[in-house]
Write an enzyme that holds these catalytic residues in place. Structure first.
Site, PDB file in Angstrom:
ATOM      1  N   TYR A 133       7.074  91.157  -6.421  1.00 39.82           N
ATOM      2  CA  TYR A 133       7.366  91.997  -5.259  1.00 39.82           C
ATOM      3  C   TYR A 133       6.438  93.211  -5.237  1.00 39.82           C
ATOM      4  O   TYR A 133       5.485  93.283  -6.004  1.00 39.82           O
ATOM      5  CB  TYR A 133       8.847  92.357  -5.243  1.00 39.82           C
ATOM      6  CG  TYR A 133       9.732  91.140  -5.097  1.00 39.82           C
ATOM      7  CD1 TYR A 133       9.600  90.286  -3.998  1.00 39.82           C
ATOM      8  CD2 TYR A 133      10.663  90.798  -6.086  1.00 39.82           C
ATOM      9  CE1 TYR A 133      10.386  89.146  -3.872  1.00 39.82           C
ATOM     10  CE2 TYR A 133      11.446  89.657  -5.959  1.00 39.82           C
ATOM     11  CZ  TYR A 133      11.305  88.838  -4.859  1.00 39.82           C
ATOM     12  OH  TYR A 133      12.074  87.707  -4.738  1.00 39.82           O
TER      13      TYR A 133
ATOM     14  N   ALA B 175      19.312  92.204  -5.396  1.00 43.06           N
ATOM     15  CA  ALA B 175      18.225  93.015  -4.853  1.00 43.06           C
ATOM     16  C   ALA B 175      18.594  93.502  -3.453  1.00 43.06           C
ATOM     17  O   ALA B 175      19.061  92.731  -2.611  1.00 43.06           O
ATOM     18  CB  ALA B 175      16.939  92.203  -4.820  1.00 43.06           C
TER      19      ALA B 175
ATOM     20  N   HIS C 221      13.280  97.718  -8.577  1.00 35.20           N
ATOM     21  CA  HIS C 221      12.818  96.339  -8.784  1.00 35.20           C
ATOM     22  C   HIS C 221      11.289  96.347  -8.873  1.00 35.20           C
ATOM     23  O   HIS C 221      10.602  96.480  -7.871  1.00 35.20           O
ATOM     24  CB  HIS C 221      13.281  95.458  -7.622  1.00 35.20           C
ATOM     25  CG  HIS C 221      13.224  93.982  -7.904  1.00 35.20           C
ATOM     26  ND1 HIS C 221      12.407  93.422  -8.870  1.00 35.20           N
ATOM     27  CD2 HIS C 221      13.896  92.932  -7.351  1.00 35.20           C
ATOM     28  CE1 HIS C 221      12.573  92.105  -8.896  1.00 35.20           C
ATOM     29  NE2 HIS C 221      13.476  91.778  -7.978  1.00 35.20           N
TER      30      HIS C 221
ATOM     31  N   GLY D  30      22.252  86.131 -15.965  1.00 36.85           N
ATOM     32  CA  GLY D  30      22.333  85.852 -14.545  1.00 36.85           C
ATOM     33  C   GLY D  30      23.315  84.755 -14.201  1.00 36.85           C
ATOM     34  O   GLY D  30      24.504  84.985 -14.027  1.00 36.85           O
ATOM     35  N   ARG D  31      22.813  83.523 -14.097  1.00 31.93           N
ATOM     36  CA  ARG D  31      23.619  82.417 -13.559  1.00 31.93           C
ATOM     37  C   ARG D  31      24.963  82.206 -14.260  1.00 31.93           C
ATOM     38  O   ARG D  31      25.952  81.877 -13.583  1.00 31.93           O
ATOM     39  CB  ARG D  31      22.790  81.137 -13.555  1.00 31.93           C
ATOM     40  CG  ARG D  31      21.792  81.092 -12.413  1.00 31.93           C
ATOM     41  CD  ARG D  31      20.746  80.009 -12.591  1.00 31.93           C
ATOM     42  NE  ARG D  31      19.849  80.317 -13.700  1.00 31.93           N
ATOM     43  CZ  ARG D  31      18.802  79.577 -14.051  1.00 31.93           C
ATOM     44  NH1 ARG D  31      18.541  78.467 -13.383  1.00 31.93           N
ATOM     45  NH2 ARG D  31      18.027  79.921 -15.053  1.00 31.93           N
TER      46      ARG D  31
ATOM     47  N   ASN E 150       8.868  90.148 -10.579  1.00 27.89           N
ATOM     48  CA  ASN E 150       8.920  88.910  -9.796  1.00 27.89           C
ATOM     49  C   ASN E 150       7.962  88.844  -8.606  1.00 27.89           C
ATOM     50  O   ASN E 150       8.233  88.167  -7.620  1.00 27.89           O
ATOM     51  CB  ASN E 150      10.350  88.672  -9.300  1.00 27.89           C
ATOM     52  CG  ASN E 150      11.340  88.472 -10.423  1.00 27.89           C
ATOM     53  OD1 ASN E 150      10.970  88.535 -11.602  1.00 27.89           O
ATOM     54  ND2 ASN E 150      12.583  88.236 -10.094  1.00 27.89           N
TER      55      ASN E 150
ATOM     56  N   PRO F 259      20.607  91.180 -11.713  1.00 29.97           N
ATOM     57  CA  PRO F 259      20.621  91.040 -10.253  1.00 29.97           C
ATOM     58  C   PRO F 259      20.530  89.579  -9.825  1.00 29.97           C
ATOM     59  O   PRO F 259      19.703  88.829 -10.336  1.00 29.97           O
ATOM     60  CB  PRO F 259      19.391  91.836  -9.810  1.00 29.97           C
ATOM     61  CG  PRO F 259      18.530  91.948 -11.032  1.00 29.97           C
ATOM     62  CD  PRO F 259      19.458  91.955 -12.192  1.00 29.97           C
ATOM     63  N   LEU F 260      21.405  89.201  -8.896  1.00 30.65           N
ATOM     64  CA  LEU F 260      21.511  87.806  -8.455  1.00 30.65           C
ATOM     65  C   LEU F 260      21.631  87.778  -6.935  1.00 30.65           C
ATOM     66  O   LEU F 260      22.687  88.110  -6.385  1.00 30.65           O
ATOM     67  CB  LEU F 260      22.746  87.146  -9.072  1.00 30.65           C
ATOM     68  CG  LEU F 260      22.711  86.923 -10.581  1.00 30.65           C
ATOM     69  CD1 LEU F 260      24.132  86.837 -11.138  1.00 30.65           C
ATOM     70  CD2 LEU F 260      21.943  85.658 -10.908  1.00 30.65           C
ATOM     71  N   THR F 261      20.573  87.417  -6.254  1.00 31.50           N
ATOM     72  CA  THR F 261      20.635  87.302  -4.796  1.00 31.50           C
ATOM     73  C   THR F 261      21.667  86.236  -4.423  1.00 31.50           C
ATOM     74  O   THR F 261      21.617  85.110  -4.922  1.00 31.50           O
ATOM     75  CB  THR F 261      19.254  86.931  -4.229  1.00 31.50           C
ATOM     76  OG1 THR F 261      18.372  88.030  -4.462  1.00 31.50           O
ATOM     77  CG2 THR F 261      19.327  86.661  -2.742  1.00 31.50           C
TER      78      THR F 261
ATOM     79  N   GLN G 252      20.141  97.774  -7.246  1.00 29.84           N
ATOM     80  CA  GLN G 252      18.731  97.436  -7.444  1.00 29.84           C
ATOM     81  C   GLN G 252      17.983  97.642  -6.130  1.00 29.84           C
ATOM     82  O   GLN G 252      18.307  97.032  -5.109  1.00 29.84           O
ATOM     83  CB  GLN G 252      18.548  96.003  -7.915  1.00 29.84           C
ATOM     84  CG  GLN G 252      17.096  95.747  -8.339  1.00 29.84           C
ATOM     85  CD  GLN G 252      16.791  94.286  -8.606  1.00 29.84           C
ATOM     86  OE1 GLN G 252      16.912  93.458  -7.714  1.00 29.84           O
ATOM     87  NE2 GLN G 252      16.376  93.978  -9.828  1.00 29.84           N
TER      88      GLN G 252
ATOM     89  N   ASN H 269       5.355  88.804 -18.467  1.00 33.37           N
ATOM     90  CA  ASN H 269       4.593  87.807 -19.223  1.00 33.37           C
ATOM     91  C   ASN H 269       4.578  86.417 -18.596  1.00 33.37           C
ATOM     92  O   ASN H 269       4.400  85.423 -19.295  1.00 33.37           O
ATOM     93  CB  ASN H 269       5.104  87.726 -20.668  1.00 33.37           C
ATOM     94  CG  ASN H 269       6.444  87.023 -20.786  1.00 33.37           C
ATOM     95  OD1 ASN H 269       7.319  87.189 -19.930  1.00 33.37           O
ATOM     96  ND2 ASN H 269       6.618  86.261 -21.854  1.00 33.37           N
TER      97      ASN H 269
END
Length: 362
Positions: A177, A56, A172, A315-316, A175, A23-25, A98, A228
């Site tokens: 949330y 997300a 999700h 991701g990126r 991170n 997932p990539l906002t 997501q 972690n």
């Protein structure tokens, strides 16, 4: 030994390879959180991934605190997502939505009221708003009635995802949330059945999964964690027993796959990770484990081959390389991404990266 180009079954979804687009906002929805034609083009370009996990996506106005991020609580949003899923499926891809509630990380300017969390705490740093960055405000502790309502919002969003043509959903839980705010003891200060012991702290996510799985079939459900490292003010004093217990609960619920953002080196935000939890989770969980966070190809291949993970989410590199799986298969060079365009809106840095054949022709 499994390889990154081998197929993989995640519940009801069969992946042709083990490259998962994480997932990539990207902030390309409209102000009503409705996906756009441009988003359909972006996701269809990346349909060569074994599986796409969408950016997300908010389950409610209360839970969505990022400007121009999409939602799944209105009919118009469902129709917008149909453009995306139809485009991805025509291109031969698979895609899951997501589902996101940001909890205390929702600024009142976007959530239209005081944010809700496991406990009355305030996130560090600043929230993104349409007027720029602003300090977070203290969240209110969710009542038991609000917990039931939020679980209902997850269920409604999951049903909307299936109506929009998605192959499944990912919850999700990472991170910092809302679900993470219930799971980890730095943010969960409750003294009722949703706080204190590990058994109590995993109750909320268990009820979310039970509700969503009951509504759309558990074979269509995955979940993401970041166990972690310190993320947006949230960490746990002893994550291994927490996530080992959570793994056993996921096994009981028959959740078919989990994604772990589990770095082995300091993150791009400077957070220093603790020991990996995936080995402890693997002992009690027989479903698929997808690993994420800056893995190079050799390390990713070795962890999959060793059975420590079943797939890798990336991701990126997928931002700058719509045809990334093909590039890796051919040993071709990757495009470099432009971080200044990640959230800038519009086509630039979104749908205009060259494909391999175009790059060769140029």
């Amino acid at each position: 030994m499994a390889g990154l180009f081998d197929p993989l079954q995640l519940g009801s979804i069969r992946l042709p390879n083990r490259f998962v687009m994480s997932p990539l906002t990207r902030a390309r929805s409209n102000r009503d959180a409705v996906p756009t034609v441009l988003m359909a083009q972006y996701y269809a370009q990346r349909a060569g991934a074994g599986l796409i996990v969408t950016e997300a996506t908010g389950i409610s106005r209360e839970g969505l605190g990022w400007p121009d991020a999409p939602g799944l609580w209105t009919k118009a949003q469902v129709e917008g997502w149909k453009l995306v899923t139809n485009s991805v499926h025509r291109a031969g891809g698979r895609i899951v939505a997501q589902l996101w509630h940001m909890g205390r990380l929702v600024h009142p300017d976007l959530g239209l009221g005081q944010p809700v969390s496991s406990s009355p705490t305030t996130a560090p740093d600043f929230a993104h708003t349409y007027e720029g960055k602003k300090p977070y405000v203290e969240a209110r502790e969710a009542t038991k009635g609000e917990i039931r309502r939020i679980i209902g919002d997850y269920i409604c969003a999951a049903r909307n995802a299936i109506a929009a043509g998605f192959d499944g959903v990912q919850i999700h839980g990472a991170n910092g949330y809302l679900i993470d705010q219930f799971l980890r003891d730095s943010a969960n200060l409750r003294t009722d059945e949703y706080g204190g012991s590990i058994e109590n702290r995993i109750r909320f996510v268990s009820e979310v999964l039970e509700g969503v799985g009951g509504a759309i079939g558990m074979d269509r459900v995955g979940i993401r964690f970041s166990p972690n490292f310190f993320s947006q003010g949230v960490e746990d004093s002893d994550p291994i027993p927490l996530f080992a217990a959570l793994a056993a609960r996921l096994e009981e619920l028959h959740v078919p796959w989990i994604e772990l953002r589990e770095p082995k080196r300091p993150t791009s935000a400077g957070s220093v990770p603790t020991a990996l939890v995936s080995p402890a989770m693997r002992r009690d969980y027989s479903g698929a484990i997808v690993i994420n966070s800056d893995y190079d190809w050799e390390e990713a291949r070795d962890r999959v081959a060793a059975g420590e993970a079943d797939a890798v989410s990336i991701g990126r590199p997928f931002v700058a390389n719509p045809d990334m799986v093909r590039r890796v298969a051919l040993g071709a060079p990757l495009n470099e991404g432009d971080p200044s365009t990640y959230y800038s809106g519009g086509a630039a840095g979104y749908v205009d990266y060259p494909l391999l054949d175009e790059a060769v022709a140029a």
